[in-house]
Structures are given as C-alpha cells and as structure tokens.
Design a protein around this motif. Structure first.
Motif, PDB file in Angstrom:
ATOM      1  N   GLY A   2     -18.684  38.174 -45.406  1.00  0.00           N
ATOM      2  CA  GLY A   2     -20.435  37.262 -44.835  1.00  0.00           C
ATOM      3  C   GLY A   2     -20.627  36.940 -46.234  1.00  0.00           C
ATOM      4  N   ALA A  41     -20.212  39.236 -39.322  1.00  0.00           N
ATOM      5  CA  ALA A  41     -20.287  40.086 -40.318  1.00  0.00           C
ATOM      6  C   ALA A  41     -21.277  40.892 -39.479  1.00  0.00           C
ATOM      7  CB  ALA A  41     -20.236  40.598 -41.621  1.00  0.00           C
ATOM      8  N   SER A  96     -12.535  30.794 -39.148  1.00  0.00           N
ATOM      9  CA  SER A  96     -11.506  30.709 -38.047  1.00  0.00           C
ATOM     10  C   SER A  96     -10.478  31.255 -38.588  1.00  0.00           C
ATOM     11  CB  SER A  96     -10.533  29.164 -37.773  1.00  0.00           C
ATOM     12  OG  SER A  96     -10.867  28.931 -38.783  1.00  0.00           O
ATOM     13  N   VAL A 130     -18.933  31.339 -32.271  1.00  0.00           N
ATOM     14  CA  VAL A 130     -18.831  31.801 -33.701  1.00  0.00           C
ATOM     15  C   VAL A 130     -18.026  32.452 -34.941  1.00  0.00           C
ATOM     16  CG1 VAL A 130     -19.980  31.475 -35.868  1.00  0.00           C
ATOM     17  CG2 VAL A 130     -21.292  30.756 -34.468  1.00  0.00           C
ATOM     18  N   ALA A 131     -18.048  33.361 -34.332  1.00  0.00           N
ATOM     19  CA  ALA A 131     -17.151  34.335 -34.189  1.00  0.00           C
ATOM     20  C   ALA A 131     -15.317  33.717 -34.251  1.00  0.00           C
ATOM     21  CB  ALA A 131     -16.999  35.800 -33.538  1.00  0.00           C
ATOM     22  N   ASP A 132     -14.860  33.831 -33.210  1.00  0.00           N
ATOM     23  CA  ASP A 132     -13.680  33.022 -33.069  1.00  0.00           C
ATOM     24  C   ASP A 132     -13.590  31.500 -33.757  1.00  0.00           C
ATOM     25  OD1 ASP A 132     -14.235  34.697 -30.491  1.00  0.00           O
ATOM     26  OD2 ASP A 132     -14.022  33.671 -28.935  1.00  0.00           O
ATOM     27  N   GLY A 133     -14.628  30.797 -34.266  1.00  0.00           N
ATOM     28  CA  GLY A 133     -14.556  30.345 -35.787  1.00  0.00           C
ATOM     29  C   GLY A 133     -13.866  28.829 -35.376  1.00  0.00           C
ATOM     30  N   SER A 161     -25.987  33.009 -43.194  1.00  0.00           N
ATOM     31  CA  SER A 161     -24.876  31.672 -43.345  1.00  0.00           C
ATOM     32  C   SER A 161     -24.337  32.128 -42.036  1.00  0.00           C
ATOM     33  CB  SER A 161     -23.966  31.691 -44.196  1.00  0.00           C
ATOM     34  OG  SER A 161     -23.120  33.816 -44.004  1.00  0.00           O
ATOM     35  N   ARG A 162     -22.832  31.537 -41.336  1.00  0.00           N
ATOM     36  CA  ARG A 162     -21.804  31.800 -39.922  1.00  0.00           C
ATOM     37  C   ARG A 162     -21.741  33.446 -40.373  1.00  0.00           C
ATOM     38  NH1 ARG A 162     -19.662  27.996 -36.999  1.00  0.00           N
ATOM     39  NH2 ARG A 162     -21.023  26.962 -37.334  1.00  0.00           N
ATOM     40  N   THR A 163     -20.959  32.952 -41.283  1.00  0.00           N
ATOM     41  CA  THR A 163     -20.204  34.219 -41.155  1.00  0.00           C
ATOM     42  C   THR A 163     -20.931  35.852 -41.868  1.00  0.00           C
ATOM     43  OG1 THR A 163     -20.060  33.743 -44.189  1.00  0.00           O
ATOM     44  CG2 THR A 163     -18.050  33.321 -42.721  1.00  0.00           C
ATOM     45  N   SER A 164     -21.962  35.524 -42.250  1.00  0.00           N
ATOM     46  CA  SER A 164     -22.674  36.915 -42.129  1.00  0.00           C
ATOM     47  C   SER A 164     -23.597  37.324 -40.972  1.00  0.00           C
ATOM     48  CB  SER A 164     -23.275  36.680 -43.799  1.00  0.00           C
ATOM     49  OG  SER A 164     -24.412  36.110 -43.734  1.00  0.00           O
ATOM     50  N   ARG A 178     -14.975  42.996 -29.963  1.00  0.00           N
ATOM     51  CA  ARG A 178     -13.924  43.130 -31.489  1.00  0.00           C
ATOM     52  C   ARG A 178     -14.641  42.745 -32.912  1.00  0.00           C
ATOM     53  NH1 ARG A 178     -11.854  38.402 -33.028  1.00  0.00           N
ATOM     54  NH2 ARG A 178     -11.393  37.512 -31.035  1.00  0.00           N
TER      55      ARG A 178
END
Lengths: 212, 212
Positions: free
Chosen positions: A164, B202, A199, B161-164, B196-199, B212
DNA sequence: TGCGGCATCAATCGAAAGGTGGAGCCTGGG
DNA sequence: CCCAGGCTCCACCTTTCGATTGATGCCGCA
C-alpha cells in the motif's frame, strides 16, 4: 536388500501439532529415526550443525521473523550438511524459488499423504531432488513463460506497492529517487502485461510472485 | 474428583499430517478419546450425525471448496449436536465471523500449544465458549471500531479494486458513474484509515475483509 | 570487447486518482 | 413521522501516477 542404517531426521516447524503429526507419521516407517524437533528456524540451524542428521524437514513460514529459506541457506552452506526438505502449506512461486535458491533438496506441500512424504524423505536422503507433482508442474510453467520473472529489485518494489505504499514512500524506504521507482514499475507492468499498480498487485498475487 | 466419562472427539482436517498431530497430541490426555478423523467437511457432517461425539475439531480451509464454516453450520443445526471447535491457520476477520455465525463454540489457531488446545477442548465440551487470546483481542477491536464494517456495496467495489480494475472499469461493471465509485472509495478510505486504493486493498486483505 | 540486462536518475505531459463539499432518493427503526 | 445511513450522482481542484524519452554505470557472458 541389506539392512540400511536408519535415516536420521530433524523436524522444524513452529506448529506443535504439525511437529507431533510429522513425528507420528514418520516414526511409523521402520527405517526413519526422528532425532529432534524444534519450533524455530534458529533452532533448526543450531541442531542441524550439532546433531548427526541426514534430512531436515523445514517449514518455510515461521511465526517469528527468521525465514525458513534463510535457515535452509545457512544449513546447506556447511560441509557435510544434511539435505533440507522444505515443507510448506501454500505453493507460491516466491517461496519455491527462494527455497530452491537456498539449496533445498525438495519441496513438499503439507497436505501431502504420508506415503508421498516418506517417499520424498527417502529420495532426499539419497541426495536426489524431491518435488511434489504440483510444484514440478508449476516450475515447468515458470520455464515456459520467462516474462513472469521479475528481477530482485522489481520484486522488492512490487512488494511495497502491494503493502500500500506510494511511489514517494517506496523511494524513501529503498533510498531511491521517485524516477527510479517509476522506472521499475514501468518494467514490472510490461512483464506482467498490466498498466496500473493495483492490477500489477492482483496479477502478481495470483501468480504467487509476492507474499500477501 | 470423580471419574469422568471421556470427552469423545471427531477430527476434521484435510492434512493427514495435521490429523495425525492432533490425534497424537490429544490422545496423551487421559480423558480424551478420538473416535474418528476425516479428511473432508462432508465426512465431518456425516460422522458427527452418526457417531456419538462431544466435540468436533474442524478445520476451516479444506483443499477443495471452502466448506468448513458450512459444515459447522450443518452440524450445529441438529438437536443434541456436538460442540464445534474451529481450528484454523490464519486469523482473518471473515473467517472468525463466519465460524461464529455458523455456531462454532470456539476458535483456535493451529499454532496453539498442546495445553491450550486441550484446555479449549475441555471448555468446549462443557458447553462454554473457547476463544484463543489472539482471537478474543481481535474481536474486541472489532467491537470498538464499528468502522471496520464496510457496507455491501463498498465491499463489492473494494473487491474489484483488489482485482486490479480502474474506477472507469468498475463503474462499467457495476453500472455506476465514476463519481459514485469515487464516493464509495472515499468512504472506504475513511473506514479503513487509509488514503489510496492500494493501501486500502492491503488493509482489507490483512483484515480479511475481501477474499484472497 | 561489445552487447544486453539491470539499476539508477531526469524532464515532461496527460490521464487517473484523491480531496472537498455538496445533493437527492430510498429504506428501516425509533 | 422523521432521522440515520446506504447508495447514487455532480463539480472543482490538487496530487499522484503512468507513458515517453533519454541517459549513465555496472556486470556477466559470448
């Protein structure tokens, strides 16, 4: 068929239940002798050096910090080192590659039936490579698609992305400029065939390139 | 201290090694009797009905489709059903909540020491709730911060989002405007305490809010 | 010795994502 | 009945990210 000296085993796993299970399963084999079991990777390194063992059954995920792959590397680095059979729950590519690079003789999944386990131990004791069929298949896939191979630095960056972190945070953490981080990301995207950090994380996760 | 009838146990786990380990660990207790062990969730449901058992030790992750919590629900639905003690490797929130909702009497981690395991079995046999300390703490956290509960739609968005997927792709997939997707994301970030989307992915992954 | 892969950095530009502050609609519970 | 909360949408602005291009030094291998 002459009487063989028993195969001397060391078990390393942080789960008491798994240690007991491995002991129970392996001690039913008349030609196996479990000389010790330890709950830590450090303990495995220590005992592998001090005891006379032929094969170490090593878990990869220990509760603490020291990784099984690291312990494997330390054990196999010595002269006359025992063979190390890595035994893990999940079959992610990073784990497999790390174990093989660390010098593991074989790689097994914990859901393996007892016979397969015993067979792998004998194979390892004889100095031959022992890979579970699932693992072998996965490695073949790996070879066919060289694109999936990220460099060490790229993997490191991608792992932080998955945690993240922003590009700015990654650059600080790895003592790089943001330009370098972006550069790595561009290469990562190209190799994975994606076009965004999320992604990339998704693709790398399904392919087992990074740990969750 | 009068002589108690033994606690009759059923073990359900797809790992042969773990079954053997549980058996070895639990059979050292004089007041326990392992009446059977099965490698499938279906088998657990079947035997729990046909055998006279007091406590079922149930794994959540079975090799095939995940049926552990479902099997738990089926077992506890009957009259005079045995207590179900869920025993799993990782402690994600979804798993814990699913198990409790399914009627599990307790929830243990597989890295628990034998004494803790035995204590939990006795507690469960007595009909009382048995939660590992780690789990109990996590549940307390859950109660204190109701923010961690994402709405259905938010979870759906976060999963994509987690799927990219990008916001544009998500909006198409869910038949929404991008504004709505962004709006959901803002709420998700607030609830998870990220930016943020990535965090967010996470955080949600470590908390087991998405699969997953 | 030269080629290619890896790691490092820079500048720029447009696109995507995030931040802020709304607003209307619907549903269920007090 | 009204209010809270979930879901939907809008506009405007800032920041971050990704794409492109280009450059340097290092190392291993042919």
């Amino acid at each position: 068929m002459t009487a063989q000296p028993p195969v001397r085993l060391l078990l390393a796993d942080d789960h008491p239940v798994v240690r007991a299970g491995l002991r129970a399963v392996l001690e039913t084999e008349p030609d196996f002798e479990v000389v010790a079991d330890v709950p830590t990777a450090e303990g495995a390194v220590d005992l592998a050096a001090r005891l006379d063992v032929d094969v170490v059954l090593m878990d990869l995920q220990f509760g603490g910090r020291m990784l099984g792959s690291q312990a494997t590397a330390e054990i196999t680095a010595r002269d006359g080192a025992p063979r190390v059979l890595v035994l893990t729950t999940y079959d992610t590519d990073v784990d497999i590659l790390a174990a093989i690079e660390a010098g593991a003789t074989g790689y097994l999944l914990k859901d393996a039936p007892p016979e397969e386990l015993a067979a792998a131990v004998r194979t390892a004791a004889a100095g031959k490579s022992a890979l579970a069929p699932t693992i072998a298949l996965r490695l073949m896939d790996r070879m066919r698609t060289p694109a999936t191979a990220l460099s060490r630095r790229e993997t490191e960056v991608l792992q932080l992305v998955a945690d993240g972190l922003s590009n700015a945070q990654i650059s600080k953490q790895l003592f790089l400029s943001q330009a370098t981080v972006k550069s790595h990301l561009v290469h990562i995207y190209a190799k994975l065939g994606v076009d965004s950090r999320t992604s990339a994380v998704a693709a790398a996760t399904t392919q087992g390139l990074i740990r969750r």
